[in-house]
Design a protein around this motif. Structure first.
Motif, PDB file in Angstrom:
ATOM      1  N   ALA A 498      23.296  82.239  32.610  1.00 55.77           N
ATOM      2  CA  ALA A 498      24.667  82.496  33.058  1.00 55.77           C
ATOM      3  C   ALA A 498      25.069  83.961  32.918  1.00 55.77           C
ATOM      4  CB  ALA A 498      25.649  81.624  32.274  1.00 55.77           C
ATOM      5  N   LEU A 499      24.278  84.768  32.222  1.00 54.60           N
ATOM      6  CA  LEU A 499      24.574  86.197  32.096  1.00 54.60           C
ATOM      7  C   LEU A 499      24.398  86.885  33.446  1.00 54.60           C
ATOM      8  CD1 LEU A 499      22.721  86.942  28.701  1.00 54.60           C
ATOM      9  CD2 LEU A 499      25.191  86.760  29.072  1.00 54.60           C
ATOM     10  N   PRO A 500      25.081  88.033  33.672  1.00 50.72           N
ATOM     11  CA  PRO A 500      25.037  88.681  34.997  1.00 50.72           C
ATOM     12  C   PRO A 500      23.623  88.944  35.508  1.00 50.72           C
ATOM     13  CG  PRO A 500      26.705  89.698  33.610  1.00 50.72           C
ATOM     14  CD  PRO A 500      25.981  88.719  32.749  1.00 50.72           C
ATOM     15  N   GLU A 501      22.732  89.378  34.653  1.00 48.96           N
ATOM     16  CA  GLU A 501      21.361  89.662  35.075  1.00 48.96           C
ATOM     17  C   GLU A 501      20.362  88.730  34.393  1.00 48.96           C
ATOM     18  OE1 GLU A 501      20.412  93.905  34.834  1.00 48.96           O
ATOM     19  OE2 GLU A 501      22.557  94.329  34.803  1.00 48.96           O
ATOM     20  N   GLY A 502      20.836  87.592  33.926  1.00 51.11           N
ATOM     21  CA  GLY A 502      19.944  86.633  33.299  1.00 51.11           C
ATOM     22  C   GLY A 502      19.260  87.204  32.074  1.00 51.11           C
ATOM     23  N   PHE A 503      17.942  87.021  32.006  1.00 51.95           N
ATOM     24  CA  PHE A 503      17.182  87.498  30.856  1.00 51.95           C
ATOM     25  C   PHE A 503      17.156  89.026  30.770  1.00 51.95           C
ATOM     26  CE2 PHE A 503      15.689  83.191  30.657  1.00 51.95           C
ATOM     27  CZ  PHE A 503      15.300  83.004  29.343  1.00 51.95           C
ATOM     28  N   GLY A 504      17.481  89.714  31.848  1.00 51.28           N
ATOM     29  CA  GLY A 504      17.462  91.179  31.853  1.00 51.28           C
ATOM     30  C   GLY A 504      18.790  91.820  31.502  1.00 51.28           C
ATOM     31  N   THR A 505      19.791  91.020  31.140  1.00 50.88           N
ATOM     32  CA  THR A 505      21.119  91.553  30.827  1.00 50.88           C
ATOM     33  C   THR A 505      21.123  92.256  29.470  1.00 50.88           C
ATOM     34  OG1 THR A 505      22.126  89.721  32.029  1.00 50.88           O
ATOM     35  CG2 THR A 505      23.557  90.992  30.567  1.00 50.88           C
ATOM     36  N   PRO A 506      21.557  93.526  29.415  1.00 49.81           N
ATOM     37  CA  PRO A 506      21.679  94.200  28.105  1.00 49.81           C
ATOM     38  C   PRO A 506      22.723  93.478  27.255  1.00 49.81           C
ATOM     39  CG  PRO A 506      21.751  95.793  29.909  1.00 49.81           C
ATOM     40  CD  PRO A 506      21.869  94.444  30.533  1.00 49.81           C
ATOM     41  N   LEU A 507      22.414  93.296  25.981  1.00 52.59           N
ATOM     42  CA  LEU A 507      23.285  92.521  25.094  1.00 52.59           C
ATOM     43  C   LEU A 507      24.221  93.381  24.261  1.00 52.59           C
ATOM     44  CD1 LEU A 507      20.687  89.903  23.801  1.00 52.59           C
ATOM     45  CD2 LEU A 507      22.198  89.762  25.790  1.00 52.59           C
ATOM     46  N   GLY A 508      24.141  94.712  24.396  1.00 49.25           N
ATOM     47  CA  GLY A 508      24.966  95.584  23.578  1.00 49.25           C
ATOM     48  C   GLY A 508      24.343  95.772  22.207  1.00 49.25           C
ATOM     49  N   GLU A 509      24.910  96.709  21.433  1.00 50.02           N
ATOM     50  CA  GLU A 509      24.345  97.006  20.118  1.00 50.02           C
ATOM     51  C   GLU A 509      24.342  95.763  19.236  1.00 50.02           C
ATOM     52  OE1 GLU A 509      24.886 100.143  16.390  1.00 50.02           O
ATOM     53  OE2 GLU A 509      26.396 100.020  17.955  1.00 50.02           O
ATOM     54  N   ARG A 510      23.147  95.422  18.725  1.00 48.66           N
ATOM     55  CA  ARG A 510      22.942  94.266  17.857  1.00 48.66           C
ATOM     56  C   ARG A 510      23.423  92.960  18.488  1.00 48.66           C
ATOM     57  NH1 ARG A 510      24.011  96.368  11.639  1.00 48.66           N
ATOM     58  NH2 ARG A 510      22.796  98.280  11.816  1.00 48.66           N
ATOM     59  N   GLY A 511      23.457  92.921  19.820  1.00 44.78           N
ATOM     60  CA  GLY A 511      23.827  91.692  20.505  1.00 44.78           C
ATOM     61  C   GLY A 511      25.252  91.261  20.286  1.00 44.78           C
ATOM     62  N   LYS A 512      26.158  92.236  20.054  1.00 46.71           N
ATOM     63  CA  LYS A 512      27.535  91.879  19.719  1.00 46.71           C
ATOM     64  C   LYS A 512      28.324  91.315  20.892  1.00 46.71           C
ATOM     65  CE  LYS A 512      28.183  94.890  15.705  1.00 46.71           C
ATOM     66  NZ  LYS A 512      28.932  96.003  15.103  1.00 46.71           N
ATOM     67  N   SER A 513      27.750  91.385  22.111  1.00 42.35           N
ATOM     68  CA  SER A 513      28.444  90.786  23.252  1.00 42.35           C
ATOM     69  C   SER A 513      28.311  89.266  23.251  1.00 42.35           C
ATOM     70  CB  SER A 513      27.879  91.353  24.558  1.00 42.35           C
ATOM     71  OG  SER A 513      26.501  91.026  24.694  1.00 42.35           O
ATOM     72  N   LEU A 514      27.452  88.734  22.381  1.00 44.28           N
ATOM     73  CA  LEU A 514      27.248  87.288  22.295  1.00 44.28           C
ATOM     74  C   LEU A 514      28.039  86.715  21.122  1.00 44.28           C
ATOM     75  CD1 LEU A 514      23.367  87.126  22.799  1.00 44.28           C
ATOM     76  CD2 LEU A 514      25.147  86.956  24.548  1.00 44.28           C
ATOM     77  N   SER A 515      28.273  85.419  21.179  1.00 46.07           N
ATOM     78  CA  SER A 515      28.916  84.746  20.049  1.00 46.07           C
ATOM     79  C   SER A 515      27.907  84.569  18.920  1.00 46.07           C
ATOM     80  CB  SER A 515      29.441  83.381  20.492  1.00 46.07           C
ATOM     81  OG  SER A 515      28.340  82.504  20.759  1.00 46.07           O
ATOM     82  N   GLY A 516      28.391  84.193  17.742  1.00 50.17           N
ATOM     83  CA  GLY A 516      27.499  83.990  16.610  1.00 50.17           C
ATOM     84  C   GLY A 516      26.468  82.907  16.888  1.00 50.17           C
TER      85      GLY A 516
END
Length: 616
Positions: A498-516
């Motif tokens: 569901a991410l904009p680029e799927g598996f290739g989507t940058p997650l931001g520093e330490r993956g902070k764009s994701l929930s816990g």
């Protein structure tokens, strides 16, 4: 991915550990204390091995350096010829002499361009190797090192200090060497033109060198102090940015800004003293240098009037004097850069000389193949470095058979996470034995030992790359199909697609764009793709909701059936699936058995079950 592994430090406090890495940090502290006493540029000698790797390019750079210096000094000879010979015979040879001057200038331009290219290329290559070598050293240092040395300070040496050395190698060293050669070559030519006047010029040298070395020492000491102050500011800034949500939630922005500003001001104040010292040094050198040159040139003019020197010779002497004087003044400026780089290199060298306590023996034992997945700890006593009086484990013994699932249960500070750290050989116990597949981990290569484990920590640290890169961090050679398969098992495939680029989507520093919960599922996928025979789960489902936890637990159950598993858990669902439950308190095993057996016996486990698992 330059940050140090973040899961290590946060849980130390839970184990009753106030600090670690005392030996390494003490070594660095002692070295820092000695810096103020150092008076040489010997730390720059650490660059020699890196330079020798590229001696061919360095030799070419020196070759063009010599040619460019010779070309600049030759201009004085052609200028002298044009004045003394160009006006003879009604100026018939004047055009020829000026053509020679033009050719000389063209050669000088080309030689200077090649000098700049090869000197800068060699310097950049050395700096690239130094960066790689320093980062390699940083990653080999024990986790205990980073419990006491702030990451920001380490990164300051990797960035700011290396930038100062880079300025020296790519700019200042070329400038300084050219001026040094100009000074030596010009002095030789001056003596050829007029030995008497040259002798008078040389009398001013001691007056030039005095301020150079007197103030140079002070500039170097102040540079190191300024760098230390700035490193402290960078360290605090790194902590504040990393915990930006906490800073803002507690309304501590103004306090953090004030503290950082105070640190920057301290660094500025030290830098201001250094700037004043360097400015005074430069002023003294220029006054002495040009005052002496003026006096000598006046004496030369008297020789021309008396016929003891030709006008062309005086012009050459004037040009050479200007070249030499300019070279000496420039060397004074370059010396400040050398001092700054020496101070920076000294700080870098402190990290380079730090020796990790955990390292492979000279002849490491090879772990058996294929791996069995057996771990054992026998009569282990362990206290974290810096707190020998507070034992984290006391006579701890545990054997986990291949394919067995063992849950570690106990109150906070019981030593559960310490067991994982010893198995991963982040530390060695003071007494007792830790073995993997029958081999004492102290006799094996730590990399080989850790290759047998897949670890899911409670914090689920990620990196700033894509989801694909984060999962492949577990096993770089994993194919995209394997990555998708483990993501599906960890119930992460849905939100990744569901991410904009799927598996290739940058997650931001330490993956902070994701929930816990999303970060934790990615961490589980990363562990599953590793295909290691031993799985370490530290509250691996703590950030998941009930629905996702049930789905992920099914994936973990399948993974547990294929490998040995140690679980740190507080949830009843996880503990019930264990073949054996080991109850820990105050660093020791106080009971073990199945859930029903432990409940029947009462004791600590029964109380924990009643308190922690009541809702389940």
């Amino acid at each position: 991915m330059t940050q140090s592994p973040p899961p290590i430090a946060p849980s130390f406090e839970a184990e009753g550990r106030p600090g670690a890495g005392a030996l390494l940090v003490e070594q660095i502290g002692e070295a820092a204390g000695k810096r103020a006493k150092a008076r040489s540029v010997r730390p720059l000698g650490r660059l020699l091995p890196y330079l020798m790797r590229h001696k061919a390019h360095a030799a070419i750079a020196v070759f063009w350096l010599l040619l460019s210096t010779a070309g600049s000094l030759a201009l004085t000879g052609t200028a002298r010829g044009a004045i003394d010979n160009g006006f003879e015979n009604a100026g018939r040879d004047l055009n020829l002499w000026f053509l020679v001057l033009g050719a000389n200038a063209l050669f000088l331009g080309l030689a200077t361009a090649f000098r700049y290219f090869y000197v800068t290329k060699t310097g950049e290559r050395v700096i690239a190797d130094l960066r790689t070598g320093l980062f390699d050293r940083i990653l080999t240092l024990d986790p205990s090192f980073y419990a006491r040395m702030r990451t920001g300070e380490v990164l300051s040496r990797l960035t700011t200090d290396i930038a100062l050395v880079e300025t020296l190698l790519t700019t200042s060293v070329s400038f300084a060497l050219r001026n040094a050669l100009t000074m030596v070559g010009g002095t030789i030519l001056l003596s050829v033109v007029s030995l008497k006047l040259t002798g008078l010029v040389l009398l001013t040298v001691p007056f030039l060198l005095g301020p150079l070395f007197l103030f140079g020492r002070r500039v170097r000491k102040l540079t190191v102090r300024a760098q230390d102050e700035f490193a402290g500011a960078v360290g605090f800034a790194g902590e504040s940015v990393d915990a930006i949500e906490t800073v803002q939630a507690f309304g501590r922005e103004a306090s953090a800004i004030a503290r950082f500003g105070a640190a920057v001001e301290r660094a500025f104040d030290v830098s201001l003293i250094r700037i004043k010292a360097r400015a005074l040094m430069t002023a003294m050198i220029i006054v002495v240098m040009f005052g002496g040159v003026t006096l000598v040139l006046w004496l030369g003019a008297q020789d021309v009037i008396a016929g003891r020197m030709t006008p062309g010779a005086l012009l050459q002497f004037v040009l050479l004097s200007v070249f030499v004087a300019g070279a000496v003044g420039a060397l004074g400026e370059s010396w400040g850069d050398v001092q700054k780089a020496a101070g920076a290199m000294e700080r870098i060298d402190e990290l380079m000389r730090a020796v990790p306590e955990i390292a492979a023996p000279a002849q490491p034992r090879v772990l058996p193949e294929p791996p069995r997945g057996e771990v054992s700890m026998s009569a282990v006593d362990f206290a974290y470095p810096g707190r020998p009086d507070l034992a984290a484990l006391k006579g701890f013994s545990l054997t986990v058979r291949p394919g067995e699932t063992v849950a570690l249960v106990g109150p906070s500070g019981a030593g559960k996470s310490t067991v994982f750290r010893l198995l991963l050989r982040f530390y060695d116990p003071q007494t007792g034995t830790v073995s993997v597949d029958g081999v004492d981990v102290r006799e094996a290569d730590p990399v080989a030992v850790r290759r047998r484990f897949a670890w899911v920590s409670q914090e689920a640290p990620l990196f700033s790359g894509s989801a694909l890169e984060n999962i492949r961090f577990g096993r770089e050679a994993a194919t995209e199909d394997e990555v998708r398969a483990v993501a599906d098992k960890a119930q992460a495939l849905g939100f990744i697609d569901a991410l904009p680029e799927g598996f290739g989507t940058p997650l931001g520093e330490r993956g902070k764009s994701l929930s816990g919960g999303q970060r934790q599922r990615l961490a589980i996928a990363r562990a599953l793709v590793r295909n290691a025979p031993i799985l370490l789960l530290d509250e691996a489902t703590s950030a998941l909701d009930a629905g996702n936890e049930q789905l992920v637990q099914q994936a973990l159950d399948a993974a547990m059936e294929e490998r040995t598993t140690l679980v740190i858990a507080h949830r009843l669902a996880t503990v019930l699936r264990a073949d054996r439950i080991v109850v820990m308190e105050d660093g020791a095993v106080v009971d073990q058995g199945t859930h029903l057996e432990l409940i029947a016996r009462g004791g600590l486990y029964a109380r924990l079950a009643e308190l922690q698992f009541r809702s389940d």
